[in-house]
Design an enzyme around this catalytic site. Sequence first.
Site, mmCIF file in Angstrom:
data_model
loop_
_atom_site.group_PDB
_atom_site.id
_atom_site.type_symbol
_atom_site.label_atom_id
_atom_site.label_comp_id
_atom_site.label_asym_id
_atom_site.label_seq_id
_atom_site.Cartn_x
_atom_site.Cartn_y
_atom_site.Cartn_z
ATOM 1 N N ASN A 8 -3.074 -53.425 -30.700
ATOM 2 C CA ASN A 8 -4.186 -52.465 -30.707
ATOM 3 C C ASN A 8 -5.349 -53.113 -31.469
ATOM 4 O OD1 ASN A 8 -5.909 -50.306 -31.017
ATOM 5 N ND2 ASN A 8 -4.576 -49.156 -32.414
ATOM 6 N N LYS A 10 -8.399 -52.079 -31.747
ATOM 7 C CA LYS A 10 -9.335 -51.121 -32.355
ATOM 8 C C LYS A 10 -10.783 -51.514 -32.066
ATOM 9 C CE LYS A 10 -5.767 -50.072 -35.663
ATOM 10 N NZ LYS A 10 -5.383 -49.498 -36.933
ATOM 11 N N HIS A 97 -3.788 -41.423 -31.446
ATOM 12 C CA HIS A 97 -3.767 -42.378 -32.560
ATOM 13 C C HIS A 97 -4.333 -41.696 -33.804
ATOM 14 C CE1 HIS A 97 -4.676 -45.749 -35.131
ATOM 15 N NE2 HIS A 97 -3.755 -46.407 -34.459
ATOM 16 N N GLU A 99 -6.283 -42.559 -36.061
ATOM 17 C CA GLU A 99 -7.726 -42.689 -36.309
ATOM 18 C C GLU A 99 -8.517 -41.717 -35.440
ATOM 19 O OE1 GLU A 99 -7.630 -46.916 -35.828
ATOM 20 O OE2 GLU A 99 -6.449 -46.980 -37.671
ATOM 21 N N GLU A 170 3.804 -43.757 -35.989
ATOM 22 C CA GLU A 170 2.977 -44.517 -36.917
ATOM 23 C C GLU A 170 2.663 -43.648 -38.133
ATOM 24 O OE1 GLU A 170 0.585 -47.810 -34.785
ATOM 25 O OE2 GLU A 170 -0.476 -45.935 -34.456
ATOM 26 N N GLY A 176 -2.701 -49.980 -41.563
ATOM 27 C CA GLY A 176 -3.764 -50.784 -42.152
ATOM 28 C C GLY A 176 -3.682 -50.894 -43.663
ATOM 29 N N SER A 215 1.388 -51.528 -40.280
ATOM 30 C CA SER A 215 1.539 -52.755 -41.067
ATOM 31 C C SER A 215 2.687 -53.648 -40.595
ATOM 32 C CB SER A 215 1.663 -52.432 -42.560
ATOM 33 O OG SER A 215 0.479 -51.807 -43.016
#
Length: 251
Positions: A8, A10, A97, A99, A170, A176, A215
């Site tokens: 991904n 991003k 996701h 985000e 996730e 991240g 991660s």
Amino acid sequence: MKKIMAANWKMFKTHAQGIETATALVDILRNKLPEDREVLVIPPFTLLHGVHNVLQGEPGFFLGAENFYPADQGAFTGEICPEQLRDLGCTYALAGHSERRHIMGEDDAFVGLKVRFGLKQGLRMILCIGEKIAERKAGNVENVLFRQLQKGLEGIDPGVDPETLVVAYEPVWAIGTGEVAGLEEILAVHALVRNKLVQMFPDSGKSIPILYGGSVKPDNCTSIISLDNVDGVLVGGASLAAESFSQIVLA
Ligand code: PGA
């Protein structure tokens, strides 16, 4: 079941950088990709066409989109629809996701709408779910994940083809941050998710891939990918360089 090794990207990479990374990835992995692995590259929209050209004809490589708007076409300035993604060679798309949930404010109902619409339009949908750290500390992991699964998969045919649906767990606190979930935690959550999928989809629930994300790096991937009910990984930071992502793919 093949393991899905997904990158991904991003909102990273110019066009030239994206082509360079995709080309390097294909060069490293060509003829080395194990039979039981597939590579999924999910770049920003601006790179779909270019990366498609690089991946086209390479066995085991697929292209995915980070997002879309759940409508056929129309007056939706700034949005992209599934047909446009398929036209550019996308097989997969993400929905839910963290985000998009937590920065763009997408709620469970909208995520569910996207999953239903994407499937109807012929995309393989990856529903991302995950709890925030406060939810984990409050003992609410199961509630949060079950709600996200229930709403995210609402209205999906109980006989869904498991080739077309993927769930990615996730934990938000691991994305991240460099803080990967412990193996015991991953094992426990994936078992919960598997049970829920079997309950929701009695025939296909056991074959719907469940990916782990948060991660994932070359040095932790082997132990994560060998866990029961971990059918692949969704990788952000470590997927941006062909060298590290190819190590993950081969882990
Ligand atoms: P990360 O991102 O690997 O950088 O934690 C994972 C993701 O957001 O899919």
